[in-house]
Write an enzyme that holds these catalytic residues in place. Structure first.
Site, PDB file in Angstrom:
ATOM      1  CB  ILE A   1      36.722  34.518  42.341  1.00 12.44           C
ATOM      2  CG1 ILE A   1      36.010  35.612  43.202  1.00 12.44           C
ATOM      3  CG2 ILE A   1      36.901  32.907  42.815  1.00 12.44           C
ATOM      4  CD1 ILE A   1      34.464  35.031  43.446  1.00 12.44           C
ATOM      5  CB  SER A   2      40.515  38.118  44.837  1.00 12.64           C
ATOM      6  OG  SER A   2      41.381  38.630  43.778  1.00 12.64           O
ATOM      7  CD  GLN A   3      43.302  34.758  50.920  1.00 16.75           C
ATOM      8  OE1 GLN A   3      44.189  34.972  50.399  1.00 16.75           O
ATOM      9  NE2 GLN A   3      43.315  34.707  52.301  1.00 16.75           N
ATOM     10  N   PRO A   4      38.550  36.224  49.664  1.00 15.72           N
ATOM     11  CG  PRO A   4      36.756  35.252  50.518  1.00 15.72           C
ATOM     12  CD  PRO A   4      37.935  34.908  49.920  1.00 15.72           C
TER      13      PRO A   4
ATOM     14  NE  ARG B   1      34.889  34.816  47.162  1.00 16.38           N
ATOM     15  CZ  ARG B   1      35.856  33.675  47.355  1.00 16.38           C
ATOM     16  NH1 ARG B   1      35.355  32.607  47.912  1.00 16.38           N
ATOM     17  NH2 ARG B   1      37.043  33.533  46.833  1.00 16.38           N
TER      18      ARG B   1
END
Length: 215
Positions: A63-66, A37
């Site tokens: 970028i989305s939260q995992p 990431r």
């Protein structure tokens, strides 16, 4: 592009944290462990790459939260060789997770800046989705039907065109609601004109917008 043992250890710790938060699909957790990431983020944010947080990636996007990536991916119920349409390429991180799980990924992005960046960057780190610049609301009818469709931005309602690009028994995962809060929604295509809807809790995404942006 550096991906050392420290990064790998941080990913393992991230995956363990996601499991504690309720992600149970081992294939999803393994993919999170594999995808670097930190390489998808601006250098100023690299130290935050394995925190469970969203971060800016340019063009007003994130970028989305995992956890969100893992949650949506778990809802998709991905099998190897599934043909998946992703609406909203963004950084390309979600596409990489799906590819890591053995899916065939078609991804569409309305922001030309992000589309061009993902199209050139993903192959450099070993990921090869089919990338398209276009309006995600319209999907990719020429490549339909899809086993799975994933929307990575919040829509005011379920996009009708996307529903009809699903195979029978296919699944569409899309956040639906206002700009302030969306309900994670799963649409399952039962037959030609019959769909089943499931709701899976509240999230906040950037809005899914129509049209394209060339600059």
């Amino acid at each position: 592009m550096n991906d050392d043992l420290r990064h790998q250890g941080m990913r393992k710790k991230l995956a363990t944290g996601l499991k504690i938060k309720g992600i149970r699909n081992e294939k999803v957790l393994q993919a999170i462990e594999q995808v670097p990431r930190h390489l998808f983020m601006e250098s100023s944010f690299i130290n935050f790459a394995y925190k469970d947080q969203a971060f800016p990636i340019g063009a007003g996007q994130t970028i989305s939260q995992p956890y969100t990536v893992a949650f949506q991916t778990q809802l998709l119920q991905v099998s190897k060789n599934d043909k998946i349409l992703e609406v909203g390429t963004g950084s390309g991180y979600q596409a990489a997770v799906l590819l890591e799980m053995g899916a065939k990924v078609f991804t569409i992005e309305r922001q030309k800046e992000l589309y061009q960046k993902a199209q050139s960057f993903l192959p450099e780190i070993g990921y090869h989705p089919a990338c398209f610049f276009g309006d995600g609301y319209k999907g990719l009818p020429h490549f339909a039907p899809f086993d799975r469709i994933l929307v990575t931005a919040g829509a005011p309602s379920v996009p009708e065109d996307l529903k009809y690009q699903l195979k029978i028994d296919g699944r569409l995962v899309v956040p639906v609601g206002t700009e302030k809060r969306q309900e994670m929604t799963v649409i399952i295509r039962i037959s030609e004109n019959e769909f089943k809807t499931e709701k899976h809790g509240g999230f906040v995404f950037v809005p899914l917008l129509k049209g394209t942006v060339n600059s």
